[in-house]
Motif scaffolding. Sequence first.
Motif, PDB file in Angstrom:
ATOM      1  N   LEU A   1       0.769  -1.228   0.088  1.00 22.83           N
ATOM      2  CA  LEU A   1      -0.077   0.101   0.037  1.00 22.83           C
ATOM      3  C   LEU A   1       0.856   1.299  -0.157  1.00 22.83           C
TER       4      LEU A   1
ATOM      5  N   THR B   1       0.508   5.110   0.300  1.00 23.07           N
ATOM      6  CA  THR B   1      -0.579   5.859   0.662  1.00 23.07           C
ATOM      7  C   THR B   1      -0.127   7.446   1.199  1.00 23.07           C
ATOM      8  N   ASP B   2      -0.912   8.297   1.084  1.00 22.42           N
ATOM      9  CA  ASP B   2      -0.506   9.779   1.880  1.00 22.42           C
ATOM     10  C   ASP B   2      -1.700   9.572   2.867  1.00 22.42           C
ATOM     11  N   THR B   3      -1.490   8.983   3.652  1.00 24.58           N
ATOM     12  CA  THR B   3      -2.442   8.635   4.848  1.00 24.58           C
ATOM     13  C   THR B   3      -2.966   9.949   5.833  1.00 24.58           C
TER      14      THR B   3
ATOM     15  N   ASP C   1      -9.759   9.067   3.574  1.00 22.12           N
ATOM     16  CA  ASP C   1     -10.127   7.826   2.990  1.00 22.12           C
ATOM     17  C   ASP C   1      -8.874   6.765   2.826  1.00 22.12           C
ATOM     18  N   ASP C   2      -7.631   7.462   2.783  1.00 22.26           N
ATOM     19  CA  ASP C   2      -6.315   6.476   3.118  1.00 22.26           C
ATOM     20  C   ASP C   2      -6.425   5.776   4.424  1.00 22.26           C
ATOM     21  N   GLN C   3      -6.722   6.569   5.462  1.00 24.39           N
ATOM     22  CA  GLN C   3      -6.862   5.845   6.869  1.00 24.39           C
ATOM     23  C   GLN C   3      -7.903   4.599   6.827  1.00 24.39           C
TER      24      GLN C   3
ATOM     25  N   ALA D   1      -8.792   2.996   4.064  1.00 22.60           N
ATOM     26  CA  ALA D   1      -8.268   1.913   3.214  1.00 22.60           C
ATOM     27  C   ALA D   1      -7.107   1.157   4.194  1.00 22.60           C
ATOM     28  N   LEU D   2      -6.422   2.013   4.834  1.00 20.58           N
ATOM     29  CA  LEU D   2      -5.129   1.124   5.742  1.00 20.58           C
ATOM     30  C   LEU D   2      -5.857   0.110   6.778  1.00 20.58           C
TER      31      LEU D   2
ATOM     32  N   SER E   1       2.225  11.477   6.875  1.00 25.24           N
ATOM     33  CA  SER E   1       1.914  10.239   6.424  1.00 25.24           C
ATOM     34  C   SER E   1       2.363   9.089   7.114  1.00 25.24           C
TER      35      SER E   1
END
Length: 119
Positions: free
Chosen positions: A23, A25-27, A32-34, A36-37, A76
């Motif tokens: 993955l 990601t620019d968490t 949305d990235d949080q 997704a993780l 991130s």
Amino acid sequence: MNQEELSLLQRLSKPTGKIDVVLDTDTYNEVDDQFALSYLLCLAEGADAKINIRALCAAPFHNAKSENPGDGMEKSYQEILHILTLLEKEEYKERVYKGSAGYLPDEQTPVESAAARHL
């Protein structure tokens, strides 16, 4: 059908067993990235786990939440570690890698990072 076409069809077929996942990601950038993780971590759980998480890579971003792409990547990276702590998934911290501190300058010039080296 020639060998190249057969090879392509094999790569397009539905995988069997666990799938290796990285993955990028620019968490810290958007929520949305949080999610997704978190979802990815759930898919890696239990006897019926569908994936094998190979790496979690922090990607650069630049907007009102960061001073520059490198700062966005660092935020991130820290956010990935924070989420792993909140979810009590400390064992994944050794698979978290920092991405580049900036964007690719052009289509030909690579940018060094721990995430790129790991890949």
